[in-house]
Write an enzyme that holds these catalytic residues in place. Structure first.
Site, mmCIF file in Angstrom:
data_model
loop_
_atom_site.group_PDB
_atom_site.id
_atom_site.type_symbol
_atom_site.label_atom_id
_atom_site.label_comp_id
_atom_site.label_asym_id
_atom_site.label_seq_id
_atom_site.Cartn_x
_atom_site.Cartn_y
_atom_site.Cartn_z
ATOM 1 N N GLU A 116 -1.522 16.359 16.238
ATOM 2 C CA GLU A 116 -0.050 16.347 16.280
ATOM 3 C C GLU A 116 0.494 17.185 17.443
ATOM 4 O O GLU A 116 1.668 17.569 17.429
ATOM 5 C CB GLU A 116 0.535 16.855 14.949
ATOM 6 N N HIS A 139 3.738 22.320 10.987
ATOM 7 C CA HIS A 139 3.741 21.057 10.246
ATOM 8 C C HIS A 139 2.925 21.283 8.984
ATOM 9 O O HIS A 139 1.838 21.854 9.047
ATOM 10 C CB HIS A 139 3.126 19.940 11.094
ATOM 11 N N HIS A 141 2.429 19.891 4.472
ATOM 12 C CA HIS A 141 2.657 18.853 3.462
ATOM 13 C C HIS A 141 3.102 19.515 2.147
ATOM 14 O O HIS A 141 2.388 19.436 1.141
ATOM 15 C CB HIS A 141 1.366 18.063 3.211
ATOM 16 N N GLU A 169 20.809 30.324 -2.127
ATOM 17 C CA GLU A 169 20.491 30.771 -0.774
ATOM 18 C C GLU A 169 20.403 29.633 0.252
ATOM 19 O O GLU A 169 20.434 29.882 1.456
ATOM 20 C CB GLU A 169 19.156 31.525 -0.789
ATOM 21 N N HIS A 210 5.228 11.899 4.326
ATOM 22 C CA HIS A 210 4.086 12.557 4.984
ATOM 23 C C HIS A 210 4.158 14.081 4.845
ATOM 24 O O HIS A 210 3.256 14.710 4.311
ATOM 25 C CB HIS A 210 4.026 12.133 6.461
#
Ligand code: 13P
Ligand code: ZN
Length: 271
Positions: A116, A139, A141, A169, A210
């Site tokens: 990525e 990145h 998941h 918040e 994803h």
């Protein structure tokens, strides 16, 4: 030269990957992190004239020429970073041509930066154009945010609004809201370009079905952003199937944003 394994930035990468793994966000090789380093700090640990090998990135990162990043390796498990950082992490410098990464340390045994990398470096360029202090792109998941992708409309205004309603918040931590991309093929320059476009507007971008991208000026800020969104998504997933009898009203969100002096997306509220 000091021992790189004692460098604070290596320590930070070890800590954050271990935390994310334990939270269950980064199964197997899921997730990747890139962290722009201060060259003067890195010079205490590495000889910049010693390039181990060069790696073709397949895209142009001309705004990052000469910049140095510590990046998780492709196919590497967050679970394993702590015990063997040199095999699971690498330090790269973007070469003069803008498309080559020069490996200064790590990726032992022939590894390479995350698949990525386009989304990471393009996101760095996009964030730096709006926030010169940005240093980190992550990145991951995160479980509940991902679960929410399957049961909530993938619409930026609606998704942000629902998250803002879930914890007091939220509007203060991510007043810019969350950007949303539809499902796209990962690891490509196309998803990298689409992510970077969103990153001009948002520090948090959902990759439909994803995972997510988060950006910030340091590890704590970036991780804090992601865990706040994830907490809100968890509350949503715990309550979405139950009758809702209370909520945080839009007028209350305005009160919060104004009290804490944040510049929020007014068009994401229904005023
Ligand atoms: P990498 O192992 O190449 O970093 O890929 C993991 C991932 O999450 C892909 O989106
Ligand atoms: Zn992923």
């Amino acid at each position: 030269m000091k021992n790189i394994l004692t460098a604070p930035f290596v320590e930070e990468m070890k800590k954050v990957t271990a935390n994310m793994y334990r939270l269950g966000w980064d199964e197997r090789n899921g997730g990747n992190i890139s962290y722009m380093l201060d060259a003067n700090e890195v010079a205490e640990y590495l000889d910049f004239d010693k390039v181990i090998r060069t790696i073709d990135t397949g895209f142009n990162a001309d705004k990052l020429i000469g910049k140095i990043f510590i990046v998780t390796g492709s196919g590497k498990y967050f679970k394993n970073v702590q015990e063997d950082p040199e095999a699971n992490l690498g330090i790269i410098r973007i070469a003069e041509d803008g498309i080559t990464a020069e490996l200064l340390w790590g990726y032992r045994e022939g590894g390479r930066p995350t698949s990525e990398l386009p989304a990471h470096l393009m996101s760095h360029m996009a964030r730096l154009s709006v926030d010169p202090e940005n240093r980190v792109v992550m990145h991951t998941h995160p479980t509940h945010t991902l679960a929410m992708n399957y049961v909530h409309e993938l619409d930026e205004k609606k998704f942000t609004h629902t998250l803002w309603e879930m914890c007091t918040e939220c509007i203060v931590v991510f007043p810019d809201g969350v950007g949303v991309l539809p499902w796209m093929l990962c690891g490509t320059n196309e998803i990298g370009e689409a992510t970077a476009k969103k990153m001009e507007e948002f520090r948090f971008v959902i990759w439909g079905m994803h995972g997510i991208y988060g950006a910030g000026k340091d590890m704590d800020e970036t991780f804090g952003l992601i865990e706040t969104v994830e907490k809100a998504a968890q509350i949503y997933m715990l309550t979405a199937h139950l009758p809702r009898i209370n909520t945080i009203k839009d007028s209350e969100m305005v009160e919060l944003a104004e009290y804490f002096g944040v510049n929020y997306r007014k068009d994401f509220l229904n005023l």
